[in-house]
Design an enzyme around this catalytic site. Structure first.
Site, mmCIF file in Angstrom:
data_model
loop_
_atom_site.group_PDB
_atom_site.id
_atom_site.type_symbol
_atom_site.label_atom_id
_atom_site.label_comp_id
_atom_site.label_asym_id
_atom_site.label_seq_id
_atom_site.Cartn_x
_atom_site.Cartn_y
_atom_site.Cartn_z
ATOM 1 N N HIS A 54 -1.613 0.715 -2.127
ATOM 2 C CA HIS A 54 -2.280 -0.499 -2.626
ATOM 3 C C HIS A 54 -3.773 -0.396 -2.374
ATOM 4 O O HIS A 54 -4.237 0.550 -1.753
ATOM 5 C CB HIS A 54 -1.652 -1.763 -2.039
ATOM 6 C CG HIS A 54 -1.826 -1.958 -0.555
ATOM 7 N ND1 HIS A 54 -1.281 -1.107 0.383
ATOM 8 C CD2 HIS A 54 -2.486 -2.911 0.157
ATOM 9 C CE1 HIS A 54 -1.580 -1.544 1.591
ATOM 10 N NE2 HIS A 54 -2.334 -2.628 1.484
ATOM 11 N N HIS A 56 -6.105 -2.079 -0.680
ATOM 12 C CA HIS A 56 -6.871 -2.528 0.494
ATOM 13 C C HIS A 56 -7.651 -1.377 1.137
ATOM 14 O O HIS A 56 -7.164 -0.246 1.221
ATOM 15 C CB HIS A 56 -5.943 -3.172 1.526
ATOM 16 C CG HIS A 56 -5.486 -4.546 1.126
ATOM 17 N ND1 HIS A 56 -4.338 -5.128 1.607
ATOM 18 C CD2 HIS A 56 -6.049 -5.449 0.273
ATOM 19 C CE1 HIS A 56 -4.202 -6.346 1.069
ATOM 20 N NE2 HIS A 56 -5.220 -6.552 0.258
ATOM 21 N N ASP A 58 -8.343 -0.516 4.132
ATOM 22 C CA ASP A 58 -7.786 0.257 5.255
ATOM 23 C C ASP A 58 -6.744 1.273 4.779
ATOM 24 O O ASP A 58 -6.185 2.018 5.591
ATOM 25 C CB ASP A 58 -7.207 -0.677 6.337
ATOM 26 C CG ASP A 58 -6.104 -1.594 5.827
ATOM 27 O OD1 ASP A 58 -6.235 -2.145 4.716
ATOM 28 O OD2 ASP A 58 -5.105 -1.748 6.558
ATOM 29 N N HIS A 59 -6.518 1.345 3.459
ATOM 30 C CA HIS A 59 -5.598 2.340 2.896
ATOM 31 C C HIS A 59 -6.279 3.317 1.928
ATOM 32 O O HIS A 59 -5.704 4.364 1.623
ATOM 33 C CB HIS A 59 -4.427 1.626 2.191
ATOM 34 C CG HIS A 59 -3.642 0.771 3.143
ATOM 35 N ND1 HIS A 59 -2.408 1.127 3.623
ATOM 36 C CD2 HIS A 59 -3.953 -0.405 3.746
ATOM 37 C CE1 HIS A 59 -1.986 0.194 4.481
ATOM 38 N NE2 HIS A 59 -2.913 -0.736 4.566
ATOM 39 N N HIS A 112 2.558 -8.432 -1.017
ATOM 40 C CA HIS A 112 1.353 -8.273 -0.186
ATOM 41 C C HIS A 112 0.135 -8.172 -1.114
ATOM 42 O O HIS A 112 -0.860 -8.865 -0.911
ATOM 43 C CB HIS A 112 1.505 -7.019 0.666
ATOM 44 C CG HIS A 112 0.320 -6.694 1.526
ATOM 45 N ND1 HIS A 112 -0.066 -7.481 2.584
ATOM 46 C CD2 HIS A 112 -0.561 -5.662 1.480
ATOM 47 C CE1 HIS A 112 -1.145 -6.940 3.156
ATOM 48 N NE2 HIS A 112 -1.464 -5.839 2.504
ATOM 49 N N ASP A 131 2.024 -1.745 3.108
ATOM 50 C CA ASP A 131 2.047 -3.000 3.871
ATOM 51 C C ASP A 131 3.079 -3.973 3.334
ATOM 52 O O ASP A 131 2.903 -5.187 3.410
ATOM 53 C CB ASP A 131 0.663 -3.673 3.838
ATOM 54 C CG ASP A 131 -0.369 -2.898 4.641
ATOM 55 O OD1 ASP A 131 0.002 -1.910 5.300
ATOM 56 O OD2 ASP A 131 -1.548 -3.290 4.602
ATOM 57 N N HIS A 169 1.207 0.213 9.156
ATOM 58 C CA HIS A 169 0.619 -0.259 10.413
ATOM 59 C C HIS A 169 1.609 -0.166 11.575
ATOM 60 O O HIS A 169 2.818 -0.264 11.368
ATOM 61 C CB HIS A 169 0.180 -1.723 10.307
ATOM 62 C CG HIS A 169 -0.994 -1.944 9.399
ATOM 63 N ND1 HIS A 169 -2.284 -1.990 9.863
ATOM 64 C CD2 HIS A 169 -1.066 -2.118 8.060
ATOM 65 C CE1 HIS A 169 -3.118 -2.212 8.838
ATOM 66 N NE2 HIS A 169 -2.397 -2.283 7.724
HETATM 67 FE FE FE Z 1 -3.136 -2.501 5.656
HETATM 68 ZN ZN ZN Z 2 -2.840 -4.169 3.002
#
Ligand code: FE
Ligand code: ZN
Length: 253
Positions: A54, A56, A58-59, A112, A131, A169
């Site tokens: 996805h 985001h 942090d990915h 999400h 996530d 995570h």
């Molecule tokens: Fe994440």
């Molecule tokens: Zn995420």
């Protein structure tokens, strides 16, 4: 394939894949390029492909630096092309991807984020679900409804029970603290809580978990189970309503 777990950022995991047959190397959700580059350099490996679940940061934030270095393509959700500027090959649920000698299935698992996907590699019994599904938990509903997310949970359930779940995570221990409050009489959950505490005390990841383990212990997969429904005072309720109540409680836990 061999799968190496790389802890990155605060509590993210990205995953380095190595196909021993073809020598291909891939990475899932590189939210930071440096730790990936460190391992690649130490192994003398070149990166062949990047998978994103996805959009985001942090990915995906490590995509560009890895592309700059290796010129490798990014495979991710086509519908998020405008939000993943580094995307090359867009895919959607029902598509397949090749990695090394294996074929992976792309699953659509919104909730999400609207266009969140998972990659399932049956030969390696591995699921990369970002996530959406966490060990003992699930992702927050940023762009979807409880009905979307419950449907995504159900979409993962038909996969074989020994499928290893590689999520985005390390949230397992805090998820466990919540899970026992909504599934108090679940003996498998209590045993898992103790195991998690021991793993974390040793500094080990709690990932991968398995789908079978999650089915028996993750309250977000158990919204249709009497034990969970009773704990919430929702006996016989629609699982979507139970799932929504679980998610709401967890948000303020
Ligand atoms: Fe994440
Ligand atoms: Zn995420």
């Amino acid at each position: 394939m061999d799968i190496q777990i790389l802890p990155i950022l605060n509590d993210n995991y990205c995953y380095l894949l190595h196909d021993s047959v073809t020598g291909q190397v891939g990475v899932v959700d590189p939210g930071d390029a440096d730790p990936v580059l460190d391992v690649l350099d130490a192994q003398g490996w070149r990166l062949n492909v990047i998978f994103n679940t996805h959009h985001h940061g942090d990915h995906v934030a490590g995509n560009q630096a890895l592309k700059d270095r290796f010129g490798c393509p990014v495979i991710g959700p086509e519908a998020d092309r405008s939000r993943i500027g580094t995307l090359d090959t867009g895919v959607a649920g029902g598509d397949t991807v090749r990695f090394g000698s294996e074929t992976g299935a792309v699953l659509s698992i919104p909730g999400h984020t609207r266009h969140h996907i998972a990659f399932h590699f049956p030969d390696s019994r591995a699921l990369f679900c970002g996530d959406t599904l966490f060990s003992l938990g699930c992702g927050r509903l940023f762009e979807g409804t409880a009905a979307d997310m419950w449907q995504s949970m159900r979409a993962l359930m038909p996969l074989p029970g020994d499928t290893r779940v590689y999520c985005g995570h390390e949230y397992t221990q805090s998820n466990a603290r919540f899970a026992v409050t909504v599934d108090p009489d679940n003996a498998a959950l209590r045993a898992r809580v103790d195991e998690i505490a021991a793993q974390r005390a040793r500094g080990e990841p709690t990932i991968p978990t398995t789908l079978d383990q999650e089915r028996h212990t993750n309250p977000f997969l158990r919204a249709d189970e009497p034990g969970v429904q009773t704990a919430l005072g929702m006996d016989g309720a629609d699982p979507v309503a139970v799932f929504a109540a679980l998610r709401q409680r967890k948000d303020s836990f």
